[in-house]
Motif scaffolding. Structure first.
Motif, short mmCIF file in Angstrom:
data_model
loop_
_atom_site.label_atom_id
_atom_site.label_comp_id
_atom_site.label_asym_id
_atom_site.label_seq_id
_atom_site.Cartn_x
_atom_site.Cartn_y
_atom_site.Cartn_z
N GLY A 74 0.87 -1.23 0.23
CA GLY A 74 0.16 -0.04 -0.11
C GLY A 74 0.73 1.38 0.01
N SER A 75 0.25 2.28 -0.47
CA SER A 75 1.27 3.51 -0.65
C SER A 75 1.53 4.02 0.65
N GLY A 76 0.89 3.99 1.69
CA GLY A 76 1.16 4.59 3.16
C GLY A 76 2.32 3.49 3.60
N GLU A 77 1.94 2.06 3.69
CA GLU A 77 2.86 1.02 3.86
C GLU A 77 4.31 1.09 3.45
N MET A 78 4.34 1.70 1.97
CA MET A 78 5.66 1.64 1.47
C MET A 78 6.52 2.94 2.06
N VAL A 79 5.88 3.99 2.16
CA VAL A 79 6.42 5.28 2.83
C VAL A 79 6.88 4.84 4.49
N GLN A 80 6.02 4.31 5.12
CA GLN A 80 6.44 3.95 6.51
C GLN A 80 7.63 3.00 6.48
N ARG A 81 7.65 2.11 5.60
CA ARG A 81 8.85 1.13 5.38
C ARG A 81 10.04 1.69 5.18
N ALA A 82 10.19 2.71 4.23
CA ALA A 82 11.21 3.70 3.79
C ALA A 82 11.73 4.63 4.75
N LEU A 83 10.72 4.89 5.90
CA LEU A 83 10.83 5.75 7.01
C LEU A 83 11.53 5.01 8.20
N ARG A 84 11.05 3.85 8.42
CA ARG A 84 11.77 2.75 9.19
C ARG A 84 13.32 2.45 8.90
N GLU A 85 13.59 2.64 7.70
CA GLU A 85 14.86 2.35 7.23
C GLU A 85 15.86 3.50 6.91
N LYS A 86 15.34 4.59 7.30
CA LYS A 86 15.99 5.81 7.00
C LYS A 86 17.64 5.69 7.52
N SER A 87 17.98 4.95 8.38
CA SER A 87 19.12 4.94 8.92
C SER A 87 20.10 3.95 8.14
N ASN A 88 19.33 3.20 7.46
CA ASN A 88 19.87 2.24 6.40
C ASN A 88 19.08 1.74 5.45
N THR A 89 19.16 2.96 4.53
CA THR A 89 18.47 3.07 3.30
C THR A 89 18.44 1.76 2.55
N GLN A 90 17.39 1.22 1.98
CA GLN A 90 17.33 0.08 1.11
C GLN A 90 16.79 0.41 -0.21
N ALA A 91 15.71 1.35 -0.34
CA ALA A 91 15.14 1.76 -1.54
C ALA A 91 15.83 2.79 -2.29
N ASP A 92 15.99 2.38 -4.00
CA ASP A 92 16.57 3.91 -4.43
C ASP A 92 15.39 4.70 -5.03
N VAL A 93 13.93 4.17 -5.36
CA VAL A 93 13.03 5.14 -6.09
C VAL A 93 11.87 4.35 -5.40
N ILE A 94 11.04 5.25 -5.04
CA ILE A 94 9.57 5.13 -4.26
C ILE A 94 8.64 5.68 -5.34
N VAL A 95 7.80 4.85 -5.44
CA VAL A 95 6.45 5.27 -6.27
C VAL A 95 5.26 5.12 -5.58
N THR A 96 4.48 6.25 -5.43
CA THR A 96 3.35 6.03 -4.50
C THR A 96 2.24 7.21 -4.75
N LEU A 97 1.20 6.99 -4.42
CA LEU A 97 0.00 7.88 -4.82
C LEU A 97 0.08 9.12 -3.72
N PRO A 98 -0.61 10.27 -4.10
CA PRO A 98 -0.70 11.41 -3.13
C PRO A 98 -2.03 10.83 -2.14
N PRO A 99 -1.91 11.30 -0.83
CA PRO A 99 -0.96 12.34 -0.35
C PRO A 99 0.28 11.61 0.05
N PHE A 100 0.64 10.33 -0.10
CA PHE A 100 2.03 9.86 0.56
C PHE A 100 3.06 10.25 -0.13
N ILE A 101 3.16 10.59 -1.37
CA ILE A 101 4.28 11.13 -2.03
C ILE A 101 4.53 12.51 -1.39
#
Length: 352
Positions: A74-101
């Motif tokens: 889900g859009s929010g799920e992907m943003v939350q995951r990237a946020l959790r990984e902020k200190s050890n980034t895994q993703a290079d590109v994120i694609v999500t719907l508004p307002p999550f982008i």
């Protein structure tokens, strides 16, 4: 070879992917790898490997030799995951719907990068600061089972009928982009948060319950387990090719016109991405003329670039689909600012 993590295995697939990247996340060795990792909202990958992502990622890999590693949710799920990984980034590109982008941008998850071709994307469909750009245009909508329910319900009020009890479902606001879109459209159509929540409280009597992913609802509608669900034009139009009982519709408030709003797939380069240069190449490719021309023909969506005019059969059918539907433009900055408050109001109203 494309590497996919299926939504149903999102947790285990995600952990496996994270483990495989942990050793090199953000390192100079990682930047030399011929790989790019994409975190994306569901909808652009085909149920049978025949979606826009499937075609474009394969073409990208063939042209560049860079392997696409793909994680979906889900859009929010992907943003939350990237946020959790902020200190050890895994993703290079994120694609999500508004307002999550917008949320990804406000939480510092994105770095500024303007892909080639972004000058042809409307100002409303990209960030003013260059942190994200729409790659596929899309609109919010609903679906119904046209075999068991030949006529679309038409109005929000019609959905309160007892015949929809336990046969109606919408994805979870705050988690799924399309679920959050239900709130946005209800608040627009009913004229504010309070009347929208009053309506959604009544609708809860018929609602099956939460769903983190909107794409999982279409098969249930096609089989007749559900009569009605939420979705979006691109995803459901593409799904309808293999799910013959799906039909799209746009709810109206009783006495009003059917409405919808643009709900584009927006892509951004993740801050401190382990493979930044590869991420830039992929974003350029997604907005390339060739990829954009296949948005409707392969993906069932609308090109993000205004200079790309598609005339394929899907493009013609899509234009007819939204003909006569009033399109409004949400205030995304305001929605991003008040997202938590609106989701909390929804939870309170529905007891979710």
């Amino acid at each position: 070879m494309l590497t996919y993590a299926k939504p149903v295995a999102a947790v285990t697939g995600a952990l496996a992917l994270a483990a495989s990247l942990t050793a090199c996340g953000g390192s100079s060795a990682a930047s030399d790898e011929k790989v790019v990792t994409v975190y994306s909202a569901d909808g652009l990958k085909g149920e049978k490997g025949d979606g826009w992502y499937d075609k474009v990622f394969a073409d990208f890999e063939k042209e560049t030799g860079i392997t696409v590693k793909y994680v979906e949710g889900g859009s929010g799920e992907m943003v939350q995951r990237a946020l959790r990984e902020k200190s050890n980034t895994q993703a290079d590109v994120i694609v999500t719907l508004p307002p999550f982008i917008q949320q990804a941008g406000s939480k510092g998850l994105l770095q500024k990068y303007t892909p080639k071709g972004a000058d042809q994307v409307d100002g409303a469909d990209k960030a003013a600061d260059g942190s994200w750009t729409s790659v596929v245009n899309n609109y919010f909508g609903f679906i119904h089972n046209k075999k068991e329910l030949p006529q679309a319900p038409g109005t929000w009020e019609a959905l309160l009928d007892k015949k929809f009890e336990n046969r109606l479902q919408y994805s979870t606001p705050g988690v799924a982009g399309d679920g959050t879109a239900v709130l946005i459209k209800a608040m627009h159509d009913f004229g504010g948060q309070a009347p929208a929540m009053e309506y959604l409280k009544k609708l809860q009597a018929n609602n099956v319950g939460p769903s983190s992913s909107t794409s999982k609802l279409a098969p249930k509608v096609d089989k007749g387990e559900l009569l009605v669900a939420n979705g979006d034009v691109q995803m459901n139009f593409a799904q309808a090719k293999s799910m013959p009982n799906l039909a799209l519709w746009f709810p109206a408030k009783e006495g009003g016109k059917p409405t919808t709003f643009a709900l584009p797939y927006a892509a951004g380069l993740v801050d401190k991405a382990p493979h930044t240069e590869n991420g830039k190449k992929l974003l350029d490719f997604l907005l390339s003329e060739g990829a954009q021309r296949e948005v409707s023909a392969v993906g069932g969506g609308f090109p993000a670039r205004k200079d790309i005019k598609t005339t394929d059969a899907n493009a013609i059918e899509l234009a007819k689909l939204i003909e006569g539907v009033e399109i409004f433009e949400p205030d995304w900055a305001d929605i991003d600012k008040n997202l938590s408050a609106n989701v909390d109001a929804w939870k309170s109203a529905t007891g979710s």
